[in-house]
Design an enzyme around this catalytic site. Structure first.
Site, PDB file in Angstrom:
ATOM      1  N   ASP A   1      25.863  52.252  25.399  1.00  0.00           N
ATOM      2  CA  ASP A   1      25.304  53.414  24.607  1.00  0.00           C
ATOM      3  C   ASP A   1      24.195  52.206  24.999  1.00  0.00           C
ATOM      4  O   ASP A   1      23.261  51.840  26.471  1.00  0.00           O
ATOM      5  CB  ASP A   1      25.498  52.081  23.586  1.00  0.00           C
ATOM      6  CG  ASP A   1      24.354  52.415  22.295  1.00  0.00           C
ATOM      7  OD1 ASP A   1      24.494  53.477  22.284  1.00  0.00           O
ATOM      8  OD2 ASP A   1      24.764  51.383  21.562  1.00  0.00           O
TER       9      ASP A   1
ATOM     10  N   ILE B   1      64.075  39.520  44.816  1.00  0.00           N
ATOM     11  CA  ILE B   1      62.899  39.318  43.741  1.00  0.00           C
ATOM     12  C   ILE B   1      61.808  39.020  43.939  1.00  0.00           C
ATOM     13  O   ILE B   1      62.086  37.502  43.883  1.00  0.00           O
ATOM     14  CB  ILE B   1      63.566  39.420  42.797  1.00  0.00           C
ATOM     15  CG1 ILE B   1      64.662  40.873  42.045  1.00  0.00           C
ATOM     16  CG2 ILE B   1      62.868  39.567  40.859  1.00  0.00           C
ATOM     17  CD1 ILE B   1      66.077  40.035  40.431  1.00  0.00           C
TER      18      ILE B   1
ATOM     19  N   GLU C   1      59.636  36.692  42.527  1.00  0.00           N
ATOM     20  CA  GLU C   1      59.941  35.468  41.283  1.00  0.00           C
ATOM     21  C   GLU C   1      58.662  35.491  41.158  1.00  0.00           C
ATOM     22  O   GLU C   1      57.453  34.504  40.282  1.00  0.00           O
ATOM     23  CB  GLU C   1      60.808  34.200  41.084  1.00  0.00           C
ATOM     24  CG  GLU C   1      62.714  34.728  41.373  1.00  0.00           C
ATOM     25  CD  GLU C   1      63.120  35.457  42.671  1.00  0.00           C
ATOM     26  OE1 GLU C   1      63.829  35.635  42.880  1.00  0.00           O
ATOM     27  OE2 GLU C   1      62.054  35.552  43.875  1.00  0.00           O
TER      28      GLU C   1
END
Length: 874
Positions: free
Chosen positions: A319, A275, A277
């Site tokens: 836009d 893992i 960490e």
């Protein structure tokens, strides 16, 4: 379909509602407010972070350690879990304020006619059927069908995207009229800019056009970003590795006759090693630094994860009004008689009598009011008329001062049907008429025209030339007005007398100008492989003209009605053929973004109005304008441009790409360490049934040393090459095949050399573990020097060019020395002091990785680039 009803059908109850009727309707329809979206509490966000399966693995490891009496290691693992959860919670915990900001668009009070008298009431108390008074400066409190209008013009740009104020009328329209063209309606949240009117409330609260935008926003589900998907895949992969390794350890441990306690301790070490960490902390810090860097580019990041998504953006739906253009009408061109148009700033006010009359028409024939505010002149009125008056005030101030005393004695107000305005002035005892309006209408009143200093008869050929001049200006995206003049003896003025035998004076060309820097930004976007799609509420003709001026693909235009009927796949194919979408309403924008996302595009949507909020919320990257944007647009967006410059978007994309590349390097660095630890534990276990590392040592490597070195790798500044490669495909995330190939190769180098060191000193288990521990930390330090780039050598990068990395590496080594030589820390981490000779032995893994990477980058620099930008099968 209130816009389709005739004026007779809506003219009931002219005296207004009775109080009893209002009370009944309030009970039936509720209040004129927007309902709030249920907000996710901080505890809900915290619990969501705890749902990570890897955290459950660490929690089980912590509980097992405590059960076996290793309290220190158990507590440290538990603190690590809390740290990982806190970092994720900090990243996602945000105040959801969209609905609160939408409510701010609703005015607190409204003038209403009830029981045959005008009164001011709380806007929340309005009900369908109420008669509302409208006047200049008022924000419309609810949707309403107009009953009376007197030169009423309403700014609906925040809802429809239309740049110009809409002139209102009361006649019925066809049922299929789009919202942007419903000129007999007034919509909640829009603003009256000129005139006055009376309207009957047709919808309140969530039933208004604004409310429907709010309701749709609540239903929008945002998909995971490429980074989130990558981390999710990494989590699942690591979880699978933990499960498979645990089964293998259990089976082999039973085969070798190990006790369950020994098997459990080995499984805990393996699980902690698998893992990463330090990854949550590294990702959060790198993204936070990215936020600061984008802020220097005038981009305010509201969501940390948006920094990464910027780098994968391959299409910008922008836009037009206020984004590509300034959202302010500007008088740019003029022409006298049959002459060709000229820029207005080259005109001299006294060039000729005809010129003077053209200026007088603009100066006299309007309803603009001037007021002084903070030593600046403020204009109130029609934006087109303001544009003419403002230029006259700025360029021809001396001419304005020379004007004779004048008195307006007659006026024909502008009417959307008649399409012209006329005024009669008394100037030094003589009366003159000034007319202004559409060229076709004004020409119909004229019998003569100015030819320099002469007045000539206006024949069919002359009219044709004037209309051709109008068309030429229109093709440039200009809005064209015409002016005419006549002199007459004092008389009783009528509309018929004002519009007979006038002299055509000239044309005015106005436009919403392109923002500075937009052209270069579009070129940079094209170079970076990012496509620009202009999505506007303006007419197709105007949008196409602006598109051509910008250099966009504008041969074909997609209109809103077409968007409504196309399937998502067909819409994407149409978008591939053009860069212009016109007459687009809020739901059209949402469909465009959704269709592009289904086609695999990573979409950035820019906007500033309420009409943009839906698409901003749905888009992968919502970009709102900071100066002119509405609060709801800003809150729906991921990024706010503090300078409103379209060019800033491209700068932000460049910064986003840089951040993502560095984050890849940092992630690869952490994974190499994790996989190297896993392989080392496996190799040593199969050969000796022992663990080469303690769980607390593995946590130190992953969380302390790893993070200290990974963060500088992730925050290195860009090198200027980020826009030279195409945007990565949406399927390509943080991890790609070539990167994992590199991880496995370098992890193998670490595992083989660290295992060799362990077996060389295995007679003393504590000493062997200390040597293995130190060798891995030193390997990380040397590896970091090459992880800054997967193609450039250390020599080309510069050994001293990243002082932060060298500094953090030095800190990591200093902390390592404390663990080795401070007695209390020695006991906690099960280490012992090393001799100089031992230190040289521990340099072996680092020396091997330096040698391998240097040779590889010189001979085959792109060996690990497979799948870096394009999706490849694993």
């Amino acid at each position: 379909m209130w816009h389709a009803k005739s004026i007779e059908e809506i003219s009931w109850k002219k005296e207004g509602l009775l109080l009893e009727e209002v009370s009944y309707l309030q009970k039936q329809c509720g209040h004129n407010v927007l309902k709030e979206k249920p907000q996710r509490g901080l505890w809900a966000i915290f619990l969501a972070q705890c749902a990570n399966p890897l955290l459950f693995v660490l929690l089980a490891a912590a509980l097992l350690k405590i059960a076996l009496g290793s309290y220190l290691e158990g507590v440290v693992i538990f603190i690590t879990i809390l740290f990982m959860v806190f970092v994720g919670w900090l990243q996602e915990a945000k105040a959801e304020r969209s609905m609160e900001l939408l409510k701010k668009l609703s005015p607190p009070t409204a003038r209403v006619r009830r029981e045959n008298r005008a009164q001011t009431v709380d806007a929340a108390e309005l009900v369908p059927g109420d008669l509302i008074f409208l006047e200049a400066g008022v924000k419309v409190p609810a949707d309403m069908r107009l009953v009376e209008v007197y030169d009423l013009q309403i700014d609906e740009s925040c809802l429809t995207g239309e740049a110009l104020a809409v002139k209102k009328q009361i006649d019925a329209l066809s049922k299929d009229t789009s919202l942007a063209e419903q000129t007999n309606m007034a919509f909640s949240g829009t603003v009256v800019v000129q005139g006055r009117g009376l309207g009957r409330v047709t919808a309140i609260g969530m039933e208004t056009a604004l409310g429907k935008v709010a309701a749709t926003m609540q239903r929008i589900q945002q998909g995971a970003t490429p980074l989130q998907k990558s981390i999710r895949r990494l989590t699942h992969a690591m979880m699978a590795i933990v499960c498979v390794c645990s089964l293998i350890f259990s089976g082999v441990g039973i085969l070798f006759g190990l006790s369950w306690v020994e098997i459990a301790l080995l499984s805990i070490s393996m699980a902690v090693a698998a893992i990463p960490e330090g990854l949550p902390a590294t990702v959060t810090v790198v993204l936070a630094v990215g936020v600061l860097r984008v802020a220097k580019k005038q981009g305010l990041i509201r969501k940390l994860i948006a920094v990464e998504t910027l780098g994968s953006t391959n299409i910008i739906c922008t836009d037009k009004t206020g984004t590509l253009t300034k959202n302010a009408m500007l008088w740019t061109d003029f022409s006298i008689g049959l002459e060709k148009s000229l820029p207005v700033d080259v005109a001299l006010p006294h060039t000729s009598f005809a010129h003077e009359k053209l200026w007088e028409i603009a100066s006299f024939c309007h309803t603009v009011e001037r007021s002084s505010q903070n030593e600046q002149c403020k204009y109130v009125g029609d934006p087109t008329e303001i544009a003419l008056v403002e230029v006259l005030d700025q360029l021809f101030s001396s001419w304005q001062e020379e004007q004779p005393a004048k008195e307006r004695i007659f006026e024909i107000p502008f009417d959307s049907k008649k399409r012209y305005m006329a005024v009669t002035y008394s100037l030094k005892g003589r009366e003159e008429v000034f007319l202004k309006g559409s060229p076709e209408t004004v020409l119909s009143f004229c019998t003569h025209y100015f030819d320099r200093e002469q007045i000539r008869l206006l024949d069919a050929e002359s009219k044709k030339q004037i209309l051709a001049q109008e068309q030429a200006l229109g093709q440039k995206g200009k809005r064209v007005l015409a002016g005419a003049w006549k002199a007459a003896a004092p008389r009783h003025w009528t509309e018929e007398e004002c519009t007979q035998r006038a002299v055509f004076t000239g044309l005015y060309g106005l436009c919403d100008p392109i923002r500075e820097g937009v052209h270069s930004a579009l070129s940079a976007a094209e170079k970076a492989g990012v496509r620009v799609l202009m999505v506007t509420g303006d007419s197709a003709f105007t949008a196409q003209a602006i598109g051509r001026e910008l250099g966009l693909q504008a041969d074909r235009v997609i209109e809103g009605k077409e968007v409504s009927h196309l399937t998502p796949d067909a819409l994407v194919k149409r978008i591939e053929q053009t860069a212009i979408c016109a007459r687009i309403e809020p739901l059209h924008k949402l469909k465009i973004v959704d269709s592009l996302q289904r086609a695999g595009c990573v979409v950035a949507m820019t906007g500033d109005g309420v009409n943009d909020a839906l698409a901003l919320e749905k888009a992968d990257i919502g970009v709102a304008m900071g100066k002119n944007g509405t609060d709801i647009a800003k809150d729906a967006a991921d990024i706010i441009l503090t300078d409103d410059h379209f060019a800033t978007i491209v700068s932000c994309i460049e910064e986003g790409r840089s951040i993502f590349l560095r984050m890849r390097s940092a992630t690869a660095f952490l994974l190499i360490t994790c996989f190297g630890e896993i392989a080392t534990i496996f190799l040593v276990f199969f050969l000796s049934q022992q663990s080469p590392l303690e769980a607390l040592q593995i946590l130190w490597i992953n969380l302390i040393t790893g993070s200290l070195i990974a963060v500088p790798i992730g925050v290195e500044k860009k090198r200027g090459e980020e826009l030279n490669h195409p945007p990565r495909e949406s399927q390509v995330g943080l991890i790609y095949p070539g990167m994992m190939f590199r991880v496995f190769v370098l992890a193998a180098i670490l595992s083989g050399s660290a295992s060799l060191i362990f077996f060389a000193y295995r007679e003393n288990l504590t000493h062997a573990r200390t040597m293995t521990f130190v060798s891995i930390v030193l390997f990380e330090w040397f590896l970091s020097l090459h992880m800054r780039s997967d193609t450039q050598t250390l020599r080309s990068l510069g050994l001293l060019s990243h002082p932060l990395l060298l500094g953090m590496g030095t800190v990591a080594l200093a902390l390592l020395a404390l663990i080795l030589y401070v007695p209390g820390l020695q006991w906690s981490f099960h280490t012992e002091p090393l001799s100089i000779r031992n230190w040289f032995v521990c340099l072996l893994p680092g020396a091997l990785v330096i040698l391998f990477e240097s040779l590889r980058k010189r001979s085959v620099p792109h060996l690990f680039s497979y799948g870096k930008w394009r999706a490849k099968n694993w």
